[in-house]
Design a protein around this motif. Structure first.
Motif, mmCIF file in Angstrom:
data_model
loop_
_atom_site.group_PDB
_atom_site.id
_atom_site.type_symbol
_atom_site.label_atom_id
_atom_site.label_comp_id
_atom_site.label_asym_id
_atom_site.label_seq_id
_atom_site.Cartn_x
_atom_site.Cartn_y
_atom_site.Cartn_z
ATOM 1 N N THR A 110 -16.834 5.591 -16.012
ATOM 2 C CA THR A 110 -17.404 6.702 -15.248
ATOM 3 C C THR A 110 -16.900 8.051 -15.751
ATOM 4 O O THR A 110 -17.618 9.056 -15.684
ATOM 5 C CB THR A 110 -17.068 6.556 -13.747
ATOM 6 N N VAL A 111 -15.668 8.101 -16.257
ATOM 7 C CA VAL A 111 -15.059 9.364 -16.687
ATOM 8 C C VAL A 111 -15.909 10.108 -17.711
ATOM 9 O O VAL A 111 -16.202 11.296 -17.533
ATOM 10 C CB VAL A 111 -13.627 9.130 -17.205
ATOM 11 N N VAL A 127 -20.879 4.104 -23.676
ATOM 12 C CA VAL A 127 -20.817 4.255 -22.222
ATOM 13 C C VAL A 127 -21.970 3.522 -21.546
ATOM 14 O O VAL A 127 -21.790 2.902 -20.489
ATOM 15 C CB VAL A 127 -20.839 5.753 -21.851
ATOM 16 N N TRP A 128 -23.144 3.569 -22.147
ATOM 17 C CA TRP A 128 -24.323 3.002 -21.489
ATOM 18 C C TRP A 128 -24.279 1.478 -21.439
ATOM 19 O O TRP A 128 -24.466 0.901 -20.350
ATOM 20 C CB TRP A 128 -25.593 3.512 -22.183
ATOM 21 N N GLY A 130 -21.608 -0.191 -21.627
ATOM 22 C CA GLY A 130 -20.423 -0.436 -20.808
ATOM 23 C C GLY A 130 -20.757 -0.403 -19.331
ATOM 24 O O GLY A 130 -20.290 -1.243 -18.549
ATOM 25 N N GLY A 131 -21.579 0.559 -18.931
ATOM 26 C CA GLY A 131 -21.993 0.635 -17.532
ATOM 27 C C GLY A 131 -22.817 -0.568 -17.118
ATOM 28 O O GLY A 131 -22.659 -1.100 -16.020
ATOM 29 N N ALA A 132 -23.722 -1.005 -18.027
ATOM 30 C CA ALA A 132 -24.530 -2.185 -17.734
ATOM 31 C C ALA A 132 -23.655 -3.434 -17.591
ATOM 32 O O ALA A 132 -23.896 -4.286 -16.722
ATOM 33 C CB ALA A 132 -25.564 -2.391 -18.840
ATOM 34 N N MET A 133 -22.626 -3.538 -18.436
ATOM 35 C CA MET A 133 -21.710 -4.684 -18.345
ATOM 36 C C MET A 133 -20.932 -4.660 -17.037
ATOM 37 O O MET A 133 -20.660 -5.706 -16.449
ATOM 38 C CB MET A 133 -20.756 -4.676 -19.536
ATOM 39 N N CYS A 134 -20.571 -3.468 -16.566
ATOM 40 C CA CYS A 134 -19.867 -3.369 -15.282
ATOM 41 C C CYS A 134 -20.744 -3.863 -14.144
ATOM 42 O O CYS A 134 -20.278 -4.550 -13.225
ATOM 43 C CB CYS A 134 -19.439 -1.920 -15.028
ATOM 44 N N ALA A 281 -15.948 -4.400 -20.786
ATOM 45 C CA ALA A 281 -16.658 -3.117 -20.755
ATOM 46 C C ALA A 281 -15.674 -1.957 -20.780
ATOM 47 O O ALA A 281 -15.877 -0.960 -21.506
ATOM 48 C CB ALA A 281 -17.528 -3.037 -19.494
ATOM 49 N N ILE A 282 -14.607 -2.085 -20.025
ATOM 50 C CA ILE A 282 -13.599 -1.022 -19.974
ATOM 51 C C ILE A 282 -12.961 -0.817 -21.347
ATOM 52 O O ILE A 282 -12.835 0.305 -21.845
ATOM 53 C CB ILE A 282 -12.525 -1.364 -18.926
#
Length: 299
Positions: A110-111, A127-128, A130-134, A281-282
């Motif tokens: 998110t940062v 980031v994108w 990564g967000g989907a993986m979260c 993801a992180i």
């Protein structure tokens, strides 16, 4: 301090933060979330206060002063820390330590998004996904049914937004003031006072409750707030920020191990896989940009 020594120090910081989830939850057996948060942060502020006073005296000797913008930024940072902490604390009353630790880690991807929205700092492409993986990891963590996520999980997920806000703001304020201990102490004091005021409005104050939750408050205040945040600031002077972020995200893993050891929490295989997806993801959001830069340098 060598770089590897700094990284080992950050592992210790992640261990403290991960195990703190345990005392945050067990402390709720004796004291309300507002007073727990308030006493915790005020205690942490006392630990860091000597370093903050030294930095303040240095600022005075250099003929500098905090501007009105600095004061507003410090206030905003403290408010963000309070909101992040109290939402997480309330969530821990209704969810497991393992879920809370991994869902809190949403702040990592998110940062950069928040930094782009506020400062137009373009995030890395990672980031994108990564967000989907979260999102996928959260779905797996719920057992394949989002309705299985309880109210506590959503409280914790909402805290991640304010943790991200706090991370962005503290970076800005440390850069503006060049006084990390002073910034940290100020945000601890603000968060602590806000929690105590809200506690006075919504909870019953009792010295007996504070005494009964004494171990949890001491651990969360001295170890997590005072010591860990200070060690983080020291270590990051000797290692790359990306390295530090990757290592610190291991707090979720330490929390899961501690919850299994001390609280007997267990997850189904699919739920553990969900934790793994979130952790991947992180790590990916932090590692891929560094790998890209290094590859361009080699070429």
């Amino acid at each position: 301090m060598m770089r590897w020594q700094a990284n080992v120090l950050i592992v210790f910081v992640a261990l403290i933060w991960g195990t703190t989830f345990i005392v945050q939850q067990t402390g709720m057996e004796n004291i309300g979330p507002q007073y727990f948060t308030g006493v915790r942060f005020l205690l942490g502020a006392l630990v860091v206060l000597p370093f903050a006073l030294r930095e303040f005296r240095k600022i005075k000797r250099e003929g500098r002063s905090l501007s009105r913008g600095d004061m507003f930024g410090l206030l905003a940072t403290g408010i963000a820390m309070y909101l992040a902490s109290i939402l997480q604390q309330i969530g821990l009353m209704m969810t497991t330590v393992t879920n809370a630790a991994f869902l809190t880690a949403f702040y990592v991807p998110t940062v950069p998004v928040l930094a782009f929205l506020v400062f137009r700092a373009r995030p890395h492409w990672s980031v994108w996904p990564g967000g989907a993986m979260c999102i996928l990891g959260t779905y797996m963590l719920s057992g394949g049914n989002l309705s299985a996520l309880d109210a506590g999980d959503f409280w914790v997920m909402s805290s991640a937004l304010f943790w991200a806000t706090q991370v962005v703001l503290i970076g800005v304020m440390v850069s503006r003031t060049n006084a990390p201990a002073l910034v940290s102490t100020t945000q601890f004091v603000i968060a602590g006072i806000l929690a105590m005021v809200m506690g006075a409005m919504t909870e019953t104050f009792s010295f007996a409750d504070i005494y009964n939750a004494g171990f949890e408050i001491l651990y969360a205040g001295i170890m997590s707030v005072g010591l860990a945040f200070t060690l983080q600031a020291v270590a990051q002077n000797y290692t790359e920020a990306a390295d530090a972020a990757i290592i610190m995200s291991a707090e979720a893993v330490f929390a899961a191990i501690a919850a299994a050891w001390f609280l007997g929490e267990r997850l189904a295989p699919a739920e553990y896989a969900g934790c793994g997806v979130i952790l991947a993801a992180i790590v990916g959001v932090q590692l891929l940009p560094v790998m890209g830069r290094r590859r361009r340098v080699v070429v």
